[in-house]
Motif scaffolding. Sequence first.
Motif, short mmCIF file in Angstrom:
data_model
loop_
_atom_site.label_atom_id
_atom_site.label_comp_id
_atom_site.label_asym_id
_atom_site.label_seq_id
_atom_site.Cartn_x
_atom_site.Cartn_y
_atom_site.Cartn_z
N ARG A 1 3.47 13.49 6.99
CA ARG A 1 4.58 13.11 6.10
C ARG A 1 4.32 11.74 5.47
O ARG A 1 4.50 11.56 4.26
N GLN A 2 3.88 10.79 6.29
CA GLN A 2 3.62 9.45 5.77
C GLN A 2 2.42 9.45 4.81
O GLN A 2 2.42 8.74 3.81
N MET A 3 1.41 10.25 5.12
CA MET A 3 0.26 10.33 4.22
C MET A 3 0.68 10.90 2.87
O MET A 3 0.22 10.44 1.82
N ASP A 4 1.55 11.89 2.90
CA ASP A 4 2.00 12.55 1.67
C ASP A 4 2.76 11.59 0.76
O ASP A 4 2.68 11.71 -0.45
N SER A 5 3.47 10.64 1.34
CA SER A 5 4.25 9.71 0.53
C SER A 5 3.59 8.33 0.42
O SER A 5 4.21 7.38 -0.08
N PHE A 6 2.35 8.20 0.85
CA PHE A 6 1.65 6.92 0.88
C PHE A 6 1.50 6.33 -0.52
O PHE A 6 1.12 7.02 -1.46
#
Length: 185
Positions: free
Chosen positions: A174-179
């Motif tokens: 999730r964090q990678m997707d919104s990085f």
Amino acid sequence: MQNIAVFCGAKPGNDPVYRQAAVLTGQALARAGLGLVFGGSVNGLMGTVADAALAEGGRVIGVMPEHLTRQEPIHPGLSELIPVDTMAERKSTMLEISDGFLALPGGSGTLDEIFEAITLSQIGQHRKPCAFLNIEGFYDPLLAFLAGARDQGFLHPDYYRMLICSGSVDEILRQMDSFVHPHSR
């Protein structure tokens, strides 16, 4: 994101929790429709994460230096094998074809790979997310070191904050997707 490079041990580690984390990682990548890019070996956590991704119908790309195949047999189920000549070429290829980088527990090779990705991000060579799957606090000492380097003025606070760290692979994805890279602001 299309491909995530996973850096991890060519050994399984002593605690079965590491193997389970590798299984969950492979499954999560495949279920998210993300290709797994890894070192190509059947050994250790590398083989486990690949097995799990393949079992879920995922795409698995191995990047293997020819000279290592005597020590680390190539995973037989790969979707694609990219043979390279050197470890430096392996890292370069993995950096090029991946959209993010995730370190599971491992040793010096794992750290070499993730820190090259982090360093190249810091100097602006790419703007891709870099993450640590912190199983059972495995990376706590390293993260404490990096916090100390930040506090002592050796690591810019933006670069410390850009590191993704969680014990949950789903949270990491999730964090990678919104990085958003600090240089992008």
